[in-house]
Design a protein around this motif. Sequence first.
Motif, short mmCIF file in Angstrom:
data_model
loop_
_atom_site.label_atom_id
_atom_site.label_comp_id
_atom_site.label_asym_id
_atom_site.label_seq_id
_atom_site.Cartn_x
_atom_site.Cartn_y
_atom_site.Cartn_z
N ARG A 184 -9.00 10.27 8.99
CA ARG A 184 -9.82 11.40 8.58
C ARG A 184 -8.93 12.52 8.06
O ARG A 184 -7.86 12.79 8.61
CB ARG A 184 -10.67 11.91 9.75
N SER A 185 -9.40 13.16 7.00
CA SER A 185 -8.70 14.33 6.49
C SER A 185 -8.96 15.52 7.41
O SER A 185 -9.75 15.43 8.36
CB SER A 185 -9.19 14.64 5.07
N ASP A 186 -8.32 16.64 7.12
CA ASP A 186 -8.53 17.83 7.94
C ASP A 186 -9.99 18.27 7.96
O ASP A 186 -10.47 18.85 8.93
CB ASP A 186 -7.64 18.98 7.42
N SER A 187 -10.72 17.95 6.87
CA SER A 187 -12.12 18.33 6.81
C SER A 187 -13.02 17.37 7.57
O SER A 187 -14.21 17.63 7.74
CB SER A 187 -12.58 18.38 5.34
N GLY A 188 -12.47 16.24 8.03
CA GLY A 188 -13.24 15.23 8.74
C GLY A 188 -13.73 14.10 7.85
O GLY A 188 -14.32 13.14 8.34
N ARG A 189 -13.47 14.18 6.55
CA ARG A 189 -13.93 13.14 5.62
C ARG A 189 -13.05 11.90 5.77
O ARG A 189 -11.81 11.98 5.72
CB ARG A 189 -13.86 13.65 4.19
N PRO A 190 -13.65 10.71 5.95
CA PRO A 190 -12.85 9.50 6.10
C PRO A 190 -12.15 9.11 4.79
O PRO A 190 -12.65 9.37 3.70
CB PRO A 190 -13.88 8.43 6.48
N TYR A 191 -11.01 8.48 4.93
CA TYR A 191 -10.32 7.87 3.81
C TYR A 191 -9.59 6.64 4.32
O TYR A 191 -9.47 6.44 5.55
CB TYR A 191 -9.36 8.84 3.12
N ILE A 192 -9.12 5.78 3.42
CA ILE A 192 -8.38 4.58 3.81
C ILE A 192 -6.89 4.83 3.65
O ILE A 192 -6.43 5.22 2.57
CB ILE A 192 -8.80 3.36 2.96
N LYS A 193 -6.16 4.63 4.72
CA LYS A 193 -4.70 4.69 4.64
C LYS A 193 -4.21 3.29 4.31
O LYS A 193 -4.41 2.34 5.10
CB LYS A 193 -4.10 5.16 5.96
N CYS A 194 -3.60 3.12 3.17
CA CYS A 194 -3.16 1.80 2.70
C CYS A 194 -1.85 1.44 3.39
O CYS A 194 -0.76 1.50 2.79
CB CYS A 194 -3.04 1.79 1.19
N ASN A 195 -1.95 1.06 4.67
CA ASN A 195 -0.77 0.84 5.50
C ASN A 195 -0.49 -0.64 5.75
O ASN A 195 0.30 -0.99 6.65
CB ASN A 195 -0.91 1.58 6.82
N ASP A 196 -1.14 -1.53 4.97
CA ASP A 196 -0.87 -2.96 5.06
C ASP A 196 -1.11 -3.53 6.47
O ASP A 196 -0.43 -4.47 6.89
CB ASP A 196 0.57 -3.28 4.62
N TYR A 244 -4.51 -5.06 -1.48
CA TYR A 244 -4.05 -4.39 -0.26
C TYR A 244 -4.98 -3.30 0.26
O TYR A 244 -4.90 -2.92 1.43
CB TYR A 244 -2.64 -3.81 -0.47
N ILE A 245 -5.87 -2.78 -0.58
CA ILE A 245 -6.73 -1.68 -0.10
C ILE A 245 -7.60 -2.12 1.08
O ILE A 245 -7.67 -1.41 2.10
CB ILE A 245 -7.58 -1.10 -1.25
N PRO A 246 -8.26 -3.29 1.03
CA PRO A 246 -9.05 -3.72 2.20
C PRO A 246 -8.20 -4.02 3.43
O PRO A 246 -8.77 -4.25 4.50
CB PRO A 246 -9.76 -4.99 1.69
N CYS A 247 -6.87 -4.04 3.28
CA CYS A 247 -5.98 -4.26 4.43
C CYS A 247 -5.65 -2.97 5.15
O CYS A 247 -4.93 -2.99 6.16
CB CYS A 247 -4.67 -4.91 3.96
N GLY A 248 -6.12 -1.84 4.64
CA GLY A 248 -5.80 -0.56 5.25
C GLY A 248 -6.66 -0.27 6.47
O GLY A 248 -7.44 -1.10 6.93
N ARG A 249 -6.50 0.94 6.99
CA ARG A 249 -7.28 1.40 8.14
C ARG A 249 -7.77 2.82 7.87
O ARG A 249 -7.16 3.57 7.11
CB ARG A 249 -6.44 1.38 9.43
N PHE A 250 -8.86 3.18 8.54
CA PHE A 250 -9.44 4.49 8.29
C PHE A 250 -8.69 5.60 9.00
O PHE A 250 -8.17 5.43 10.11
CB PHE A 250 -10.92 4.50 8.73
N GLY A 264 0.79 -1.23 0.00
CA GLY A 264 0.00 0.00 0.00
C GLY A 264 0.82 1.27 0.00
O GLY A 264 0.36 2.32 -0.45
N HIS A 265 2.06 1.19 0.55
CA HIS A 265 2.97 2.35 0.59
C HIS A 265 2.32 3.55 1.27
O HIS A 265 2.64 4.70 0.93
CB HIS A 265 3.44 2.72 -0.82
N ASP A 266 1.43 3.30 2.23
CA ASP A 266 0.76 4.37 3.00
C ASP A 266 0.00 5.35 2.11
O ASP A 266 -0.25 6.50 2.51
CB ASP A 266 1.77 5.13 3.86
N ALA A 267 -0.39 4.91 0.93
CA ALA A 267 -1.17 5.78 0.05
C ALA A 267 -2.53 6.06 0.67
O ALA A 267 -3.06 5.27 1.45
CB ALA A 267 -1.34 5.13 -1.32
N ALA A 268 -3.13 7.19 0.32
CA ALA A 268 -4.47 7.55 0.79
C ALA A 268 -5.48 7.19 -0.28
O ALA A 268 -5.44 7.73 -1.38
CB ALA A 268 -4.53 9.04 1.11
N GLN A 269 -6.38 6.26 0.04
CA GLN A 269 -7.44 5.88 -0.88
C GLN A 269 -8.69 6.67 -0.52
O GLN A 269 -9.31 6.45 0.52
CB GLN A 269 -7.73 4.38 -0.80
#
Length: 446
Positions: free
Chosen positions: A97-109, A89-95, A39-44
């Motif tokens: 929140r951005s600065d606005s509060g919107r959730p995203y997935i951090k692809c952190n394996d 790997y995307i479903p292996c990430g964790r949630f 995932g390389h810590d990418a933000a999905q």
Amino acid sequence: MRHLSLQISLLEGKMVSSDKPNPVYDIRISTVAPGFISGHDAAQELSTMDLAMKLHYLRFVFYFPSPAFDGFTILNIKESMFNWLSHAYIPCGRFRRSDSGRPYIKCNDSGVRIIEAKCHLGLDEWLESRDDSRNTLLVPNNVIGPDFTFSPLVMIQLTKFKCGGTSVGMSWSHVLGDAFSAMGFIKLWAQAIVGHYPAQPLTMAQPQVHARNCQSLNPSPDPLSVKRVDPVGDLWSTSNTSKLETFSLCISTSELIRLQAKICREKGERKISPFECICVVIWQCVAKARQGLGPEAVTICRSDMRNRAKGIITNKSQTISLVKTDLSVAKSDPMELGLLIMNQAVDERMKIEETIERDDELPDFLIYGANLTFVDLSDVPFYEMEVRGQKPAYVNYAIDNIGDEGVVLVLPTPKNCPDGKMVSVTLPENQVVELKSTLKEDWCIA
């Protein structure tokens, strides 16, 4: 380890809820992550429809005969999962929140949670039971939160039966995608077991950029296909005001033909599909079970194959349509209800997206069960999940965390059973007995 202890307590609470002796024992919990950095810590980023579905969870249980996992140790299984998750790997990430509060997935394996268990019963003995609640013992009942950043998006339970058969239970957070997406994910594991891997890793549909609308002094009402709930914060779960009960029906092809003939009598060449026949029958019977007090509106969910692509998980490929009438459903001509479903269902996905995007607080909605909801899953490839040459003898599928109006799932039958449809009905328990009685009396369905 707070998040792990939470998962254990959830599982134990589920396992001991029955008055009968618990047949599932020797429970062990671990985590499996991708075998190499993926995932390389990418933000999905999540699409608006992903966020609309975030309170719902899909629960699968695949029942495999003994040859599927014979001689396949837990070490072998986890090794195959290391390779599988490197390509998913995307479903292996964790949630996060951005600065606005919107959730995203951090692809952190961070991986998927794995539960190993054993069952005192044989597979055939288990499947002979018609108690739908039993399936919940074989699939994790996790939700996202309250430890939002630690919660796994996917959990898998492997339960070994006395006879050597194995069930594979998967809990899938609907925020990731619909049932087709979940099947695409789990089938990659079956392929990885025999050393087959996709050319490209599993990806998630990219969200469209929506310009936030200025809040109007007179905002339009919420779409009728959704139910707004109080803000859930970091615990993506809600409570029902009614206790819900699930039961299943198997409707054979000959019975479906009989239903079509009865609904379409003296209507010339006009025909409605098996799915729509089932919707008509259950909609009208529920109305009678409620003594004519609705429902005047139902939601119809179907796959939108035009927006579906292989290797992509998404919530954009399922229509969410509203059907409503001012007439008494209990007294209506069934054919008129069928034509209403066929010709006057209005897809509300765009309205749902607009409603979410215009609100800075990102409102929380229920979709399944906001109205009585019919979901057409006839084409979902549940029985194509092949493990070492063995396909499941039976697949149970459920949608969890639904609204009080209930859900009706129309599913394929197992390959070794007569053609037809499996129908899973979840309603407030005080309506179930009357519904079963009406189905039998009016339509000879039992």
